[in-house]
Write a protein that holds these residues in place. Sequence first.
Motif, short mmCIF file in Angstrom:
data_model
loop_
_atom_site.label_atom_id
_atom_site.label_comp_id
_atom_site.label_asym_id
_atom_site.label_seq_id
_atom_site.Cartn_x
_atom_site.Cartn_y
_atom_site.Cartn_z
N ARG A 1 -6.17 -10.54 -2.02
CA ARG A 1 -5.25 -9.67 -1.33
C ARG A 1 -5.71 -8.28 -1.61
NH1 ARG A 1 -3.25 -7.99 1.75
NH2 ARG A 1 -1.45 -7.80 2.63
N TRP B 1 -6.98 -5.78 1.40
CA TRP B 1 -6.49 -4.28 1.72
C TRP B 1 -7.79 -3.34 2.07
CZ3 TRP B 1 -1.89 -3.18 3.23
CH2 TRP B 1 -0.80 -3.78 2.67
N LYS C 1 0.88 -1.36 0.08
CA LYS C 1 -0.09 -0.03 0.01
C LYS C 1 0.92 1.17 -0.13
CE LYS C 1 -4.00 2.17 2.57
NZ LYS C 1 -4.30 1.88 3.81
N LEU D 1 -2.59 1.08 -4.35
CA LEU D 1 -1.92 -0.45 -4.06
C LEU D 1 -0.95 -0.38 -5.48
CD1 LEU D 1 -4.76 -2.95 -3.30
CD2 LEU D 1 -3.34 -1.57 -1.87
#
Lengths: 636, 636
Positions: A538, A542, A493, A521
């Motif tokens: 993923r 996030w 991030k 990201l």
Amino acid sequence: MESDRTSSPSSPKGWGVNFSTPRNFVVKFRSKCKETFFPDDPFKPISQEPNGLIKTKKTLEYFVPIFEWLPKYNLQKLWYDLLAGVTITSLAVPQGISYANLASIPPIIGLYSSFVPPFVYAMLGSSNTLAVGTVAACSLLISETFGEDLLKKDPNLYLHLIFTSTFITGVFQFALGFFRLGILVDFLSHSTITGFMGGTAIIILLQQLKGVFGIVHFTHKTDVVSVLHALFTHRDEWKWQSALAGLCFLIFLQSTRYIKKIKPKLFWVSAMGPMVVVLVGCLVAYLVKGTEHGIQTVGPLKKGLNPPSIQYLTFDAKYLPLVFKAGIVTGLIAMAEGIAIGRSFAVMKNEQTDGNKEMIAFGLMNIIGSFTSCYLTTGPFSKTAVNYNAGTKTPMSNVVMGICMMLVLLFLAPLFSYTPLVGLSAIIMSAMLGLIDYEEMYHLFKVDKFDFLVCMSAFFGVSFLSMDYGLIISVGLSVVRALLYVARPSTCKLGRIQNSVMFRDIEQYPGAEEMAGYVILQLGSPIFFANSTYIRERILRWIRDEHEVVEFLFLDLSGVSSIDMTGMETLLEVRRILGPKGIKMVIINPRFEVLEKMMLSHFVEKIGKEYVFLSIDEAVQSCQFNLSTAKPEPCS
Amino acid sequence: MESDRTSSPSSPKGWGVNFSTPRNFVVKFRSKCKETFFPDDPFKPISQEPNGLIKTKKTLEYFVPIFEWLPKYNLQKLWYDLLAGVTITSLAVPQGISYANLASIPPIIGLYSSFVPPFVYAMLGSSNTLAVGTVAACSLLISETFGEDLLKKDPNLYLHLIFTSTFITGVFQFALGFFRLGILVDFLSHSTITGFMGGTAIIILLQQLKGVFGIVHFTHKTDVVSVLHALFTHRDEWKWQSALAGLCFLIFLQSTRYIKKIKPKLFWVSAMGPMVVVLVGCLVAYLVKGTEHGIQTVGPLKKGLNPPSIQYLTFDAKYLPLVFKAGIVTGLIAMAEGIAIGRSFAVMKNEQTDGNKEMIAFGLMNIIGSFTSCYLTTGPFSKTAVNYNAGTKTPMSNVVMGICMMLVLLFLAPLFSYTPLVGLSAIIMSAMLGLIDYEEMYHLFKVDKFDFLVCMSAFFGVSFLSMDYGLIISVGLSVVRALLYVARPSTCKLGRIQNSVMFRDIEQYPGAEEMAGYVILQLGSPIFFANSTYIRERILRWIRDEHEVVEFLFLDLSGVSSIDMTGMETLLEVRRILGPKGIKMVIINPRFEVLEKMMLSHFVEKIGKEYVFLSIDEAVQSCQFNLSTAKPEPCS
């Protein structure tokens, strides 16, 4: 093609994503092939040459390097090469005999193998340092593959099969080089080779205990357990005289190595060591009439040059699988060792070697070798190091070694028939002790645990199972790792570095500011079938982990080198999942190849060109306008 | 640990590379494992719950999803699920019988397999749309694996081995889910599955010609050549009545499908089609006393529920390799199909499925199935699509199907014994025609030639060799591609976009300005043993291709997600080669993991901290100062 690209619409400032027409398949395919097989673009200087004659000359120089260096050769270089050539011959004789012994073939074959192949390499090889010769690991691997039974049943057939496997090795190496498949060697990583060498050194060391203790009945298996078991069950055959002699030789050899270590100038002491052992051994054995007292010696060595062996190549279907296995496995290992060693010495001298050219040279060396009673040769570490220390300038040192070897074969060969086996064992042991690279292993342990695991699996696999299993396990682990790299690419991030337009990993730069409403990201590596599920999970995680309301998901694709159908579908899937939650997906800086595919598959149309930006900063600025009035987009 | 990192020295503005102490091994290892096995971080909401009771409840809900949806269940949902359940039952009966026939097992086993497993899935499954049932591809694969000989020699043993392989499949699937190895399924790419399905459809279609032409003697081989050969050598057995009936049934079924296609609301017409064929077929066969006139029928079907079969599981060493092969291969395929299908329908409904949970559900379903006379079940495409169209809301539709099936088994089974084989063949053929996805194949061809190759290798491999070879070749190619991605990562040269601080690929953005004296390269993907030689060659080639004098080589590592020992050594090697030419190497923005490793292995010390920058722009500014006075650095 080119004009098509440069005339593409782009804003006057040069900003904005370039959505020009994708290149056609043939152009892309050719560029891919070039990258895959010709990364160094070797023919560029040749093809740029306008003069036809010079072009031919350059092509010839490229394929047969001797044409490049021989015209520039001079007396000063010859002096160095002469010195180096004589030095490596003094190593080649004892090593040739010892390693032939390890492969369970007549010792004279070991000497033959240092005569023909060096000439071939001198013509074609691209390394100025490499010295040609046989290697311990492959010699042992050959005898392990063909096995004791065959040797006892029919020693001639055994020898002919070894010639055949050398021929296969040659063809295989040549083909790899010709088709520029050096990529295969790349999968033998440094860690694998370190572990494999170490493991091989251990088992070869243990094998030598047979010679040192003068044991007659021994096992042909190579793993530590079998060898130690055989050693202790035959305690009755132990001869203390032999063991004592072996110990003396070993101490002598190790001290010459130590001398070299503290005074590198005295490298020749260590290089001559094995020859001294052989000569002293011969002398003693001759004087005390050793053979009558049970001292095992090498046995008869006939005068004369290599007889032809092309008529012995046997392609009997019964043995073909075995021959192929031996040929290909030893070929790969020998090549990897040769190329790696050639390269590391070239780096020290600030020269460059060409892996594919080396493979062609090794290949022809082994093909011609197999026709002239030689077995597998490559560029062994010990000889090459001695060659380097002796100050060799060109492959001429190999020619010198070949000529010296010819003299040995013509006049001196019978002298060496008195060489006691215990002396050879000491020579091999001393060479092997130098191959266990503790320091490198410890370094791997400290820096990269997975590399260490790969190394240890080769080390213990070779010592406790067998050489091929050790190698397979280690390479398998390396490949699993390579696949894991692509299957689980790291994402991170990003946050804005204060007072700048840079966005960096917030974990790495705790000072970077996260921006409320945005999840930025950075994806790395290709996005494709093997990792698309992961990437989807993923990304969604996030967003789930975000405490505030998210309005924009920025995906920075700068690091994404390619994408496939599954990958693009995954990104669309993420967009569809986030759409109803009022989160918009924005793509940042897709690379050339990625953008091309996105255009071809109508991905860009689906998400809208206005959602693709050239930089994060630009995207943030553009989105900040819309942030308060943002409405969820209808998802396609 | 954390405090260690945040207190790291960094300039007040927050700029500058963060050279703080690397995290220790345990921290890194745990984070890696989490990324590899728990990318979706499923236990976070559970572990954050302070209340013990709610925590237990949440854990239970996580592992047994029925506890999550059942409490929220209501009459409205029940209505939809009831409708869907009845509809899929009408498909389950003919499909169950047909596919059992394909697997050469008694047809009643096919019906049993739609009774027990749906209940298990309803408890544990995470998809609201998936309908449980047997699949054609795996049924055929099973009979191919165990072979005709075994079937003829001992049909009971054959059946018991199939139960055993189902048990193995269950254990394997459960283990994969439990150890969160969903990563394995990721390697069956979308292209492979498309090709595999298409190829399987072709061979199953051809197999059905046996039933359609009423041939008695036929081959059990599955490849196109053998089947066509068998078909034409037995021309004397062709029955035109049978072929005509088959054609009628097929036309009827295809028109119901066509109706569904143009009027999606009438999906039930197509769903009921197979049942109509079976009933009409039974009626005709019963009325004309078909069996006496040579019409082949399914044969006796006993009333009654599944008998236990746990006592039949045979772990005889003789058959174990076969059983394991069948169990694991079919398990993988069934799982990949089930998960892919569950997921694609979940995406349409904007829900999410959990691959690992699905595997556990499939695993238990097959384990319990193998104890109760069922064979391999998963989530087949046709049934799931019908379930989706019928408007199912929860896994309750599987429960409804299970109950309906129970009623069929208890009261109606004998009715179906008159089903003519030709009707079943028509049902299977019609289902298979829907599985050949021409459009997708064409799309692959247009967008990605390699994906197309992978797809075609599965398609032709399955049709002309065998199902497992087709699959292996296709997966092998996919893995080779994955390895090529890492072995030949794309590099590109960057130039400055006018009036900005952005640097982009000069090939992609022809407007970007190259800077004299600088070569700025962007590397993508990890740098490690498999690609380090390539990267070295490529970097040196970029520099060789430069026309002006190069003073600085900038390597932008933003896209480099990790690096290993070989990779770092390669970069040092590049630096050593360039040093004497007066070219300095500068590293830009190494990521967290990469920088950590560079610090651990003293890479940063060797090249100097002053040669590591956070952005290209910053590095350019800093180097412009030194450009005129630049001197070659001594190389280490």
